[in-house]
Scaffold this motif. Sequence first.
Motif: not given
Length: 527
Positions: A252-261, A397-413
């Motif tokens: 698994c590859v987790f990309v920290d793109h700086g757009l995370l919460r 904690e994982i299964v019930a997590r509320q959806p968060f978009p892959g593009p992260g906060l980048g599409i909430r600005i």
Amino acid sequence: MTETSPDHPRPVLVVDFGAQYAQLIARRVREARIYSEVIAHDASLEEIKAKNPAALILSGGPASVYADDAPAVDEGMFHLGIPVFGICYGFQKMTTALGGEVANTGGREFGRATLTPNGEGTLHRGLPDTQPVWMSHNDAVQVAPDGFTVTASTPGAPVAAFECVEKQMAGVQYHPEVLHSPHGQEVLTRFLYEIAGLKPTWTAANIAESLIADVRAQVGDEGLAICGLSGGVDSAVAAALVQRAIGDRLTCVFVDHGLLRAGEREQVQTDFVAATGARLVTVDAEDIFLGHLAGETDPETKRKIIGREFIRSFEGAVSEVLGDQAASGKKVDFLVQGTLYPDVVESGGGSGTANIKSHHNVGGLPEDLEFKLVEPLRLLFKDEVRAVGRELGLPEEIVARQPFPGPGLGIRIIGEVTKDRLDLLRKADLIAREELTAAGLDGQIWQCPVVLLADVRSVGVQGDGRTYGHPIVLRPVSSEDAMTADWTRLPYEVLETISTRITNEVPDVNRVVLDVTSKPPGTIEWE
């Protein structure tokens, strides 16, 4: 006709005539624990037969059956020995194909109508003598085909339902798939179980078994795969499925793109690894993503940039994934993604659907993609994904997590994405999440995007002085599967607390507003 094994169930095909609710029909069938897919109305008879369907459901649609450009029906589908159910337009096309009569009488029914069952047949047996249903039609069936029993009527539709159990066919003029028809799911289920004779075998256990088998067949005995892990339920369940299929050949590859919460990276690194034991590689790519996003304000372009740079990050992680195997020419051929059915539909991948927005993992992928995609959840809705996750033993904690978009906060600005704006939005988002959790509301909302209107400023008064700050938008929504949604009626005192904290604790924000738009017409995310 008998069903095949639950590992590869025969689908109930929803034939889409341009209906607003075609995907919803498929979802309702799955709620009856029977697998369903949507297929275009212009699919050939051979294409339909090749899918070996257990039944056909003909959807509604906006056209009149008598219009010159009305979607056609291959009448051969009624002679395949396959059960058929017609809804609205599909009900009318079924009528004319089988020798009944449909007419435009000048009457119309749009919205709520009163259905009166006559006590005949299977579909409405034992249901209330009158019941509300949701209508949307100009034409109406006047005469049912020979051999069919009329079972209900409305003021604008003398034949609002009919059935022929011997032929395993039935139909209704109204829309049983929408919640405005409160007995609609029961009527649809009666067709599936009692008229079509299908068995409810589409369970979380069988879904998981089938998907694991499909992944194993796709990747093979030696293939290596990486999974783009976002921290959300979709990618986590996709990763867990693929790990069950190919074991330690998945990284698994987790990309920290700086757009995370706030806290997202730490949560992923602890929760997911603890739950699955999978190998996790973290890529620090904030500077790269923000560099490519600099100066960009168009939402579609931002999504495509983020989708492209995700892939580039995965490609860059391959050498670390391979380690010593790289020298021997070993390759990573497969990329696992948590793509869902709503992602595909909104990106223009559904039957006759418009491209609403390019999801980064569908329409936002680069054309020179070097990987073969593995998307085990591509035909699932969110609630099905959660059920599969629980079946695989993933923690709540994982299964019930509320959806968060892959593009992260980048599409909430709304506007250009910068580090300062991300830091501001992160603080506001964390406050909203903390207060919703403290009020016990996490289980009542689908998600609550917090949006920064970065290119908008408004005058305010703070500390007895004039301010000129940004508005923050709260977008709490309730939904079953993200295909449709309504805004969540949060308690005023919770909204007040969130607003007070944000305007007091987040610099450059002097106004908090509430988005009260349903989907449609709005989408859940602003971009």
